[in-house]
Write a protein that holds these residues in place. Structure first.
Motif: not given
Ligand code: ATP
Ligand code: MG
Length: 332
Positions: A230-254
């Motif tokens: 599952e792709i969702r933001f959850d720093r505790g359970e899904k640190a790696g995926v959350s980091n990727l979401l943060t990066i994508l958000s920062a680089f696309t503005g979404t």
């Protein structure tokens, strides 16, 4: 306009995605609404051992990356710290106003000294926050954009400004920390519990601004995730995926919630592919512009020298007032 000062150490060949998102991109945005000074703090860099040829190179590269990342040296004052001697001169005065115990409480020193072994840490590393106070106070800075790791140093700067002002008469503006968005903290791709850092032991989880696009894409494809789907933001359970979401958000503005919707039913592979594309799209022109600037070091040095003169004009006036107030005889 409110005056603002910030800096980065020339401690690696390239800045990374964290430096870009957490600092450089925001610095560029602040230029229009602030009277900004952006410094390459080479005097801070030598608080740990540096190879001279490497330091010279990384200092120019850091300055070039500031410009390529959006700092306009005709608007903001972009300069190299060691080219403005007033930084060292004011630091000496502030050293004499700082308690030994007060300096000993700085947690950054404890961390960095522990890394080096307590006995090999330099006195310069110990007094580093006082040099940082001088950097800030020379320009009557009102705002200091910093990550929360630097908050304690801004607090010390405020104490020193107030102490000087009450002992010798009002001289310094008392600066406020301007804490940059905490959501802008980027973590190591291989080790998403710790922040992406120029001086990390291994560079396999660092997205360098100046890496070739194929290398960046490969690193992002190999980012650590988790055994779920599952792709969702959850720093505790899904640190790696959350980091990727943060990066994508920062680089696309979404926004992150919007991204979570978009990736419903999709896999980690899709996410990584899109992150790599977004990062490469932003970094490719920045990289090209950096290399172009480095192709003409004489011109870059000239821009930096001119900016150092602009900085020195402000800094020398402050230092002259300080010297007067503390009772140094002015040279006739
Ligand atoms: P070093 O490991 O040498 O300390 P660094 O990567 O921590 O390097 P600095 O030069 O200390 O970089 O910091 C430059 C700026 O980048 C600071 O404003 C800092 O807050 C910001 N920054 C550094 N790392 C990150 C990160 N992982 N995420 C967001 N911002 C960051
Ligand atoms: Mg750091």
């Amino acid at each position: 306009l409110p005056r603002l000062f910030s800096g980065m150490q020339p401690s690696a060949d390239s800045l990374h995605a964290g430096n870009y998102i957490g600092a450089l991109q925001q610095w560029a945005a602040l230029q229009d609404t602030h009277d900004a000074l952006y410094c390459v703090v080479d005097m801070h860099a030598i608080t740990v051992p540096q190879d001279p040829a490497t330091l010279r190179e990384t200092t120019r590269r850091t300055a070039a990356q500031y410009i390529a990342g959006g700092i306009d040296p005709a608007k903001s004052i972009l300069f190299i710290q060691s080219q403005v001697p007033a930084h060292a001169e004011l630091a000496w005065v502030l050293n004499t106003l700082t308690g030994f115990g007060e300096a000993s409480r700085m947690t950054q020193f404890k961390d960095k000294a522990a890394k080096q072994g307590a006995d090999s840490a330099s006195v310069g590393l110990f007094t580093y926050p006082i040099l940082m106070a001088a950097d800030i106070l020379l320009y009557n800075t009102q705002l200091v954009p910093v990550g929360d790791d630097q908050k304690q140093h801004v607090e010390l700067t405020r104490d020193l400004a107030n102490r000087f002002n009450s002992r010798f008469g009002p001289t310094f503006a008392v600066p406020e920390p301007y804490i940059l968005k905490e959501t802008a903290r980027i973590y190591d791709l291989q080790n998403p519990e710790s922040k992406m850092s120029k001086s990390a032991a291994s560079d396999s989880g660092i997205v360098w601004m100046l890496d070739e696009p194929s290398k960046t894409a490969k690193k992002i494809r190999s980012a650590v995730t988790d055994t779920g789907r599952e792709i969702r933001f959850d720093r505790g359970e899904k640190a790696g995926v959350s980091n990727l979401l943060t990066i994508l958000s920062a680089f696309t503005g979404t926004s992150i919630p919007r991204l979570e919707e978009q990736y419903e039913g999709k896999g980690y592979g899709d996410l990584k592919k899109d992150v790599a594309e977004a990062v490469v799209e932003v970094f490719t022109p920045v990289r090209a512009r950096t290399l172009e600037l480095l192709d003409d070091p004489a011109e870059l040095d000239r821009v930096l020298a001119h900016n150092a003169d602009r900085a020195a004009e402000i800094a020398n006036a402050t230092l002259a007032t300080v010297y007067d107030r503390i009772g140094f005889v002015r040279k006739v």
